[in-house]
Design an enzyme around this catalytic site. Structure first.
Site, PDB file in Angstrom:
ATOM      1  N   ASP A 269      -2.382  -4.824  -0.340  1.00  0.00           N
ATOM      2  CA  ASP A 269      -2.064  -6.203   0.061  1.00  0.00           C
ATOM      3  C   ASP A 269      -2.844  -6.661   1.292  1.00  0.00           C
ATOM      4  O   ASP A 269      -3.223  -7.838   1.384  1.00  0.00           O
ATOM      5  CB  ASP A 269      -0.554  -6.416   0.230  1.00  0.00           C
ATOM      6  CG  ASP A 269       0.115  -5.452   1.189  1.00  0.00           C
ATOM      7  OD1 ASP A 269      -0.561  -4.590   1.780  1.00  0.00           O
ATOM      8  OD2 ASP A 269       1.348  -5.566   1.345  1.00  0.00           O
TER       9      ASP A 269
ATOM     10  N   GLN B 110       0.822  -1.218   0.000  1.00  0.00           N
ATOM     11  CA  GLN B 110       0.000   0.000   0.000  1.00  0.00           C
ATOM     12  C   GLN B 110       0.854   1.265   0.000  1.00  0.00           C
ATOM     13  O   GLN B 110       2.043   1.225   0.319  1.00  0.00           O
ATOM     14  CB  GLN B 110      -0.891   0.001   1.247  1.00  0.00           C
ATOM     15  CG  GLN B 110      -1.914  -1.113   1.281  1.00  0.00           C
ATOM     16  CD  GLN B 110      -2.855  -0.963   2.462  1.00  0.00           C
ATOM     17  OE1 GLN B 110      -2.825  -1.765   3.376  1.00  0.00           O
ATOM     18  NE2 GLN B 110      -3.687   0.062   2.444  1.00  0.00           N
ATOM     19  N   HIS B 111       0.209   2.365  -0.344  1.00  0.00           N
ATOM     20  CA  HIS B 111       0.673   3.736  -0.090  1.00  0.00           C
ATOM     21  C   HIS B 111       1.801   4.261  -0.974  1.00  0.00           C
ATOM     22  O   HIS B 111       2.039   5.468  -0.991  1.00  0.00           O
ATOM     23  CB  HIS B 111       1.127   3.939   1.374  1.00  0.00           C
ATOM     24  CG  HIS B 111       0.248   3.327   2.394  1.00  0.00           C
ATOM     25  ND1 HIS B 111      -1.106   3.594   2.462  1.00  0.00           N
ATOM     26  CD2 HIS B 111       0.511   2.440   3.401  1.00  0.00           C
ATOM     27  CE1 HIS B 111      -1.621   2.898   3.483  1.00  0.00           C
ATOM     28  NE2 HIS B 111      -0.656   2.188   4.054  1.00  0.00           N
TER      29      HIS B 111
HETATM   30  O1  LIG Z   1       1.778   0.145   4.944  1.00  0.00           O
HETATM   31  C1  LIG Z   1       1.221  -0.929   5.055  1.00  0.00           C
HETATM   32  C2  LIG Z   1      -0.196  -0.989   5.508  1.00  0.00           C
HETATM   33  O2  LIG Z   1      -0.731   0.247   5.846  1.00  0.00           O
HETATM   34  C3  LIG Z   1       1.968  -2.182   4.758  1.00  0.00           C
HETATM   35  O3  LIG Z   1       1.269  -3.307   5.211  1.00  0.00           O
HETATM   36  C4  LIG Z   1       2.261  -2.283   3.286  1.00  0.00           C
HETATM   37  O4  LIG Z   1       1.042  -2.549   2.613  1.00  0.00           O
HETATM   38  C5  LIG Z   1       3.343  -3.286   2.966  1.00  0.00           C
HETATM   39  O5  LIG Z   1       2.992  -4.587   3.302  1.00  0.00           O
HETATM   40  P1  LIG Z   1       3.986  -5.853   3.297  1.00  0.00           P
HETATM   41  O6  LIG Z   1       4.789  -5.791   2.041  1.00  0.00           O
HETATM   42  O7  LIG Z   1       4.781  -5.788   4.536  1.00  0.00           O
HETATM   43  O8  LIG Z   1       3.042  -7.024   3.298  1.00  0.00           O
END
Ligand SMILES: O=C(CO)[C@@H](O)[C@H](O)COP(=O)(O)O
Ligand SMILES: Nc1ncnc2c1ncn2[C@@H]1O[C@H](COP(=O)(O)OP(=O)(O)O)[C@@H](O)[C@H]1O
Length: 471
Positions: free
Chosen positions: A231, A71-72
């Site tokens: 994700d 995300q983000h």
């Molecule tokens: O920033 C967040 C949720 O807000 C993280 O969960 C990212 O979405 C990355 O996820 P992973 O790669 O660690 O699964």
């Protein structure tokens, strides 16, 4: 047999699963690593997707594909659709000052929670846009569109970048990922272009937000595209999580999220009021330090992850008072972007490998236990807690988690649940209807342990005693 594919373009790697659309059975899979670092040039994700797809036998015979992604991350595109600069990822903390500025400008946390269900921290896209405007004004001025990693990959799969391929107007996203930008509200289902403009200094094209099973067009080869998602929303779909189910994911990030039928808006900023991938909501806390705390501790001890687990389980609960504050990457929850990790409670008795291994596991779990308290306080009663992510492959994590979290945990078999959720979404797009297809739910193993509140109490005493980062 109708096949569907799901992609997880996560922080450390790209994973692809190909499943039978009706039964959900796994047919083939592939994976490829991503570059290290908190800034990544998006073409590196496309290259990893190509490699992972090739390993999974490509899209031959696949009727639909959807992408789940970290995300983000801020992907800025110019008028021609070219990437303006490498993407800043969710775990890049250079926009911490921008987060503070934006929060103050709007009048504080309550105003942001009311507007978009979250309070800016360095992870959220809106803060990265303000950082860009402040630090790289020429790149900000060139930015004609802003999207997220999964949006960009979906757009590429639709043929963007190819001669005659789609332009910026064809960018699409979904509720789950849009809700992590800081300029889209899960409660209203609307963008807040004023907040994007406040951050970037001017307006920009943003992806159209599709419904949970709305097709996002197709690849040039005719494979139907699903809307994809962030994700964490995709993992909830892959695990068939229902309202009240908590997913505790130990990947690069540590995440505690709960599927809810009502939106959350926490003015303290602890819980982010995200949306899920089915039309529900996904209040969530995330830490910057999870599986990599185990990686780093194993490296420090010169052991592999299985031996780290064995060592951790050989030490007593509480590690004899040794506490590892795991802020190796700074921290997001609590909001300590400039902090570092620390080790407290060293004595002659605790200065050994087993105590350190245990302290590492307990330290990362203490951050998630605080997160579980926070999501439980949003009002949706907790039905069950599911463990996911690469770190859940550690036996020590699975066995120590119930003692630190204070509740039993359910561990599905190790798997790629984000990619599975994306594949299930792709099957839903093909099948249509109000709900995703019923695939067999992953079985779970139940882990129970007597709660050991002293672990969290000692952690709470020392977690703020850390040195600032050297910049
Ligand atoms: O920033 C967040 C949720 O807000 C993280 O969960 C990212 O979405 C990355 O996820 P992973 O790669 O660690 O699964
Ligand atoms: N047996 C294991 N014990 C502990 N950690 C593990 C194990 N297997 C994999 N991991 C960790 O899982 C992490 C990757 O998890 P994953 O959920 O795929 O991350 P991300 O989605 O952030 O890319 C890596 O840091 C890796 O070391």
């Amino acid at each position: 047999m109708t096949l569907v594919a799901g992609v997880d373009s996560s922080t450390q790697a790209c994973k692809v699963v190909v499943r039978d659309a009706v039964s959900g059975a796994l047919v083939r899979e592939g994976r490829a690593p991503h570059p290290d670092g908190t800034e990544v040039d998006p073409p590196a994700w496309a290259a990893a997707l190509d490699r992972a797809l090739a390993q999974a036998g490509g899209l031959d015979g696949v009727a639909a594909v959807a992408v789940g992604g970290q995300q983000h991350g801020m992907v800025c595109l110019d008028d021609d659709g070219a990437v303006v600069r490498p993407a800043l990822l969710w775990n890049d903390t250079r926009s911490a000052g921008a987060a503070r500025d934006l929060t103050a400008e709007l009048g504080g946390g309550q105003a942001w929670a009311d507007a978009v269900g979250l309070v800016p921290v360095a992870s959220f896209t809106v803060t990265k846009l303000r950082w860009l405007a402040d630090a790289e004004p020429a790149n900000a001025a060139r930015t004609a569109a802003v999207c997220l990693p999964h949006d960009w990959l979906t757009w590429r799969l639709a043929g963007a970048g190819l001669p005659g391929g789609p332009g910026l107007e064809a960018l699409v996203t979904d509720r789950g990922d849009a809700s992590g930008t800081g300029y889209w509200s899960a409660a209203t289902g609307e963008y807040r272009p004023d907040l994007l403009e406040r951050a970037l200094g001017h307006g920009a094209v943003v992806p159209r937000v599709l419904g949970p099973a709305e097709a996002a067009g197709s690849t040039p080869g005719g494979v139907v595209l699903g809307p994809g998602s962030g994700d964490n929303a995709a993992a909830a779909l892959g695990l068939a999580a229902e309202p009240g189910d908590v997913v505790c994911s130990i990947g690069t990030s540590g995440v505690v999220s709960i599927v809810s039928t009502t939106p959350a808006a926490d003015p303290s900023g602890t819980v982010a009021g995200f949306a899920d991938a089915t039309g529900n909501f996904l209040p969530l806390i995330a830490t910057l330090n999870a599986a990599r705390v185990l990686d780093a501790t194993a490296q420090l001890l010169g052991v592999d992850l299985d031996e780290l687990s064995r060592l951790a389980l050989s030490a007593p609960p509480g590690a004899g008072g040794l506490v590892l504050v795991p802020y190796l990457e700074g921290e997001r929850t609590p909001d300590r972007p400039d902090s570092t990790g620390a080790l407290h409670g060293l004595t002659l008795a605790t200065a050994d490998r087993a105590h350190l291994a245990r302290a590492a596991v307990e330290g990362l779990l203490c951050g998630l236990a605080d997160g579980l308290d926070a999501v439980a306080a949003t009002g949706t009663p907790v039905r069950r807690v599911l463990l996911a992510g690469g770190g859940a492959r550690s036996e020590a994590v699975r066995r120590i988690a119930p003692a630190v979290l204070g509740v039993p945990v359910l561990a599905p078999p190790p798997g790629e649940y984000v990619a599975d959720g994306a594949a299930r979404q792709a099957a839903w797009v093909l099948a249509g209807g109000e709900a995703p297809p019923e695939w067999p739910r992953p079985g779970t193993e139940r882990y129970e342990a007597d709660p050991v509140p002293a672990v969290r109490e000692r952690y709470a005493d020392v977690r703020d005693l850390t040195a600032p980062r050297l910049r």
